[in-house]
Design a protein around this motif. Sequence first.
Motif: not given
Lengths: 118, 113
Positions: B1-16, B103-107
């Motif tokens: 139990g006590a699961v935290v989901s974080q999304h997305p795990s990785r993101v690349i974006c342009k400035s602005g 409880y922490f997400g995966a970042g």
Amino acid sequence: AQSVTQLDSQVPVFEEAPVELRCNYSSSVSVYLFWYVQYPNQGLQLLLKYLSGSTLVKGINGFEAEFNKSQTSFHLRKPSVHISDTAEYFCAVSGANAGGTSYGKLTFGQGTILTVHP
Amino acid sequence: GAVVSQHPSRVICKSGTSVKIECRSLDFQATTMFWYRQFPKKSLMLMATSNEGSKATYEQGVEKDKFLINHASLTLSTLTVTSAHPEDSSFYICSASYGDIQYFGAGTRLSVL
């Protein structure tokens, strides 16, 4: 306010050796204490916690920690480490009110990188 | 139990551009969620405390208009990095309170080009 000091930034050990990761805290109120482990590029996983009761707490993966109020310490120990224990370990504290309810906010130490060598 | 989901795990974006990160408690209701930022080889820095149905409480030095936090339900909090710049590149981690434990997400690894 609370603060946490992890005295060792890096701890190298050989496999099957014992290890102790040190953590000291300061607080003007009662505290709850935690140890979390972080593997590369991942979030934090709770290893163990001290909320009340017995000062020796056991956690997952064979880790244990002892709350020492007089020395304001909460050192993490494992009698025999494995390669898979290589990770970064964070000690954290949250304040608690007189009723024993946590204030919620965690203050983290700087982290200790445990490296287990074969 | 006590699961935290974080999304997305990785993101690349342009400035602005703006980036939204979601944090969900999967098997419990969390009235309080927290957002942290972690710099390389550093500890976690609390950015803000997110309470369901009310405005987030930001830590000193964190720009409210830069990091928008919405806690619309008991299982979802979002962090939006608005007009992202390279200096916003970092590892963002959320947590949700269940009793006296977080409880922490995966970042989320954010890279702004």
